[in-house]
Structure formats: structure tokens, C-alpha cells
Design a protein around this motif. Sequence first.
Motif, PDB file in Angstrom:
ATOM      1  N   ILE A  65      63.147  87.633  40.680  1.00 19.83           N
ATOM      2  CA  ILE A  65      64.007  86.462  40.631  1.00 19.83           C
ATOM      3  C   ILE A  65      63.726  85.760  39.310  1.00 19.83           C
ATOM      4  CG2 ILE A  65      64.756  84.378  41.802  1.00 19.83           C
ATOM      5  CD1 ILE A  65      64.904  87.086  43.441  1.00 19.83           C
TER       6      ILE A  65
ATOM      7  N   THR B 265      67.041  89.478  38.086  1.00 14.39           N
ATOM      8  CA  THR B 265      68.147  88.535  38.158  1.00 14.39           C
ATOM      9  C   THR B 265      68.002  87.499  37.050  1.00 14.39           C
ATOM     10  OG1 THR B 265      67.001  87.046  39.675  1.00 14.39           O
ATOM     11  CG2 THR B 265      68.349  88.772  40.653  1.00 14.39           C
TER      12      THR B 265
ATOM     13  N   ARG C 279      70.734  84.332  35.183  1.00 16.32           N
ATOM     14  CA  ARG C 279      72.080  83.755  35.098  1.00 16.32           C
ATOM     15  C   ARG C 279      72.757  84.097  33.785  1.00 16.32           C
ATOM     16  NH1 ARG C 279      70.506  77.940  37.732  1.00 16.32           N
ATOM     17  NH2 ARG C 279      70.272  78.735  39.846  1.00 16.32           N
TER      18      ARG C 279
ATOM     19  N   PRO D 224      73.422  88.872  37.977  1.00 17.34           N
ATOM     20  CA  PRO D 224      73.437  87.412  37.860  1.00 17.34           C
ATOM     21  C   PRO D 224      72.907  86.665  39.084  1.00 17.34           C
ATOM     22  CG  PRO D 224      75.662  88.237  38.142  1.00 17.34           C
ATOM     23  CD  PRO D 224      74.763  89.429  38.007  1.00 17.34           C
ATOM     24  N   THR D 225      72.933  87.290  40.249  1.00 19.99           N
ATOM     25  CA  THR D 225      72.423  86.644  41.465  1.00 19.99           C
ATOM     26  C   THR D 225      71.616  87.663  42.254  1.00 19.99           C
ATOM     27  OG1 THR D 225      74.296  87.250  42.867  1.00 19.99           O
ATOM     28  CG2 THR D 225      74.479  85.173  41.640  1.00 19.99           C
ATOM     29  N   ILE D 226      70.882  87.185  43.209  1.00 18.99           N
ATOM     30  CA  ILE D 226      70.020  88.062  44.016  1.00 18.99           C
ATOM     31  C   ILE D 226      70.817  88.949  44.967  1.00 18.99           C
ATOM     32  CG2 ILE D 226      69.623  86.322  45.808  1.00 18.99           C
ATOM     33  CD1 ILE D 226      67.101  88.931  44.542  1.00 18.99           C
ATOM     34  N   SER D 227      72.047  88.601  45.280  1.00 20.45           N
ATOM     35  CA  SER D 227      72.817  89.328  46.295  1.00 20.45           C
ATOM     36  C   SER D 227      72.830  90.850  46.132  1.00 20.45           C
ATOM     37  CB  SER D 227      74.239  88.789  46.368  1.00 20.45           C
ATOM     38  OG  SER D 227      74.211  87.444  46.788  1.00 20.45           O
TER      39      SER D 227
ATOM     40  N   ARG E  80      69.341  92.286  47.147  1.00 18.99           N
ATOM     41  CA  ARG E  80      68.728  91.731  48.352  1.00 18.99           C
ATOM     42  C   ARG E  80      68.310  92.781  49.378  1.00 18.99           C
ATOM     43  NH1 ARG E  80      73.917  91.848  49.394  1.00 18.99           N
ATOM     44  NH2 ARG E  80      74.678  92.159  51.486  1.00 18.99           N
TER      45      ARG E  80
ATOM     46  N   ASN F 228      69.764  84.338  51.204  1.00 13.94           N
ATOM     47  CA  ASN F 228      70.198  82.959  51.396  1.00 13.94           C
ATOM     48  C   ASN F 228      69.056  81.982  51.156  1.00 13.94           C
ATOM     49  OD1 ASN F 228      72.792  83.731  52.004  1.00 13.94           O
ATOM     50  ND2 ASN F 228      72.514  83.617  54.221  1.00 13.94           N
TER      51      ASN F 228
ATOM     52  N   GLU G 288      68.439  81.834  47.361  1.00 13.12           N
ATOM     53  CA  GLU G 288      69.508  81.094  46.690  1.00 13.12           C
ATOM     54  C   GLU G 288      69.359  79.593  46.936  1.00 13.12           C
ATOM     55  OE1 GLU G 288      71.732  82.041  44.560  1.00 13.12           O
ATOM     56  OE2 GLU G 288      71.630  84.214  44.758  1.00 13.12           O
TER      57      GLU G 288
ATOM     58  N   SER H  40      68.565  76.776  43.928  1.00 18.34           N
ATOM     59  CA  SER H  40      69.724  75.937  43.607  1.00 18.34           C
ATOM     60  C   SER H  40      69.255  74.515  43.330  1.00 18.34           C
ATOM     61  CB  SER H  40      70.705  75.909  44.778  1.00 18.34           C
ATOM     62  OG  SER H  40      71.245  77.190  44.970  1.00 18.34           O
TER      63      SER H  40
END
Length: 87
Positions: free
Chosen positions: A12, A37, A39, A58-61, A64, A71, A74, A78
Motif C-alpha cells: 500500500i 499501489t 495514486r 492506483p487503488t488496492i482493489s 486485494r 474496504n 481504503e 482516505s
Amino acid sequence: MSDPIYDRVALIGLGLIASSMALAMRRDGLAGEIVGTARSAETRDTARALGLCDRAVPTISPARPSRRIANAIEEAISPSPISATRS
């Protein structure tokens, strides 16, 4: 060389700590795949060019292991409503 301990490791962020971990995992053959990951597209491109990760997203999705963990991560990274209103 023996089989890696981990099939996939998701990092992350790709800052100093994560990139150091990635280099150590590469050196010691601990991970089959390293997914990072970040941004910033520039950071993702640099990480791939340096060989820090196999994939950079760009995101962990996409990296995962489960939706619940994604979730929670994130939510943790955030900005809070309070910090978002401060300049």
C-alpha cells in the motif's frame, strides 16, 4: 532457489518503506508477485521501471485478497472529513 513464501504481496503505497520491502523481497525471492499501489501514474511507472513491483495499480482493489480487507484499507487511507476541510 526455493519457491517463494508468498504467492502475491500487495504494498500500500510505494514510498521509502514499501520500496525497501519490495527490494528485499525481490533479493530474497520471498514473493511470487509484488503488486504496488500509488495514486500517481508517475510513481507507478517509476516503480515498475525500477523493478519494485510486477504490477502497479492506483487503488488496492485489483490487488486485494478480499473485499472486506480492501474496504478497511481504503477507509484507513482516505482523508478524514476533518482533515479534508483544513488547508
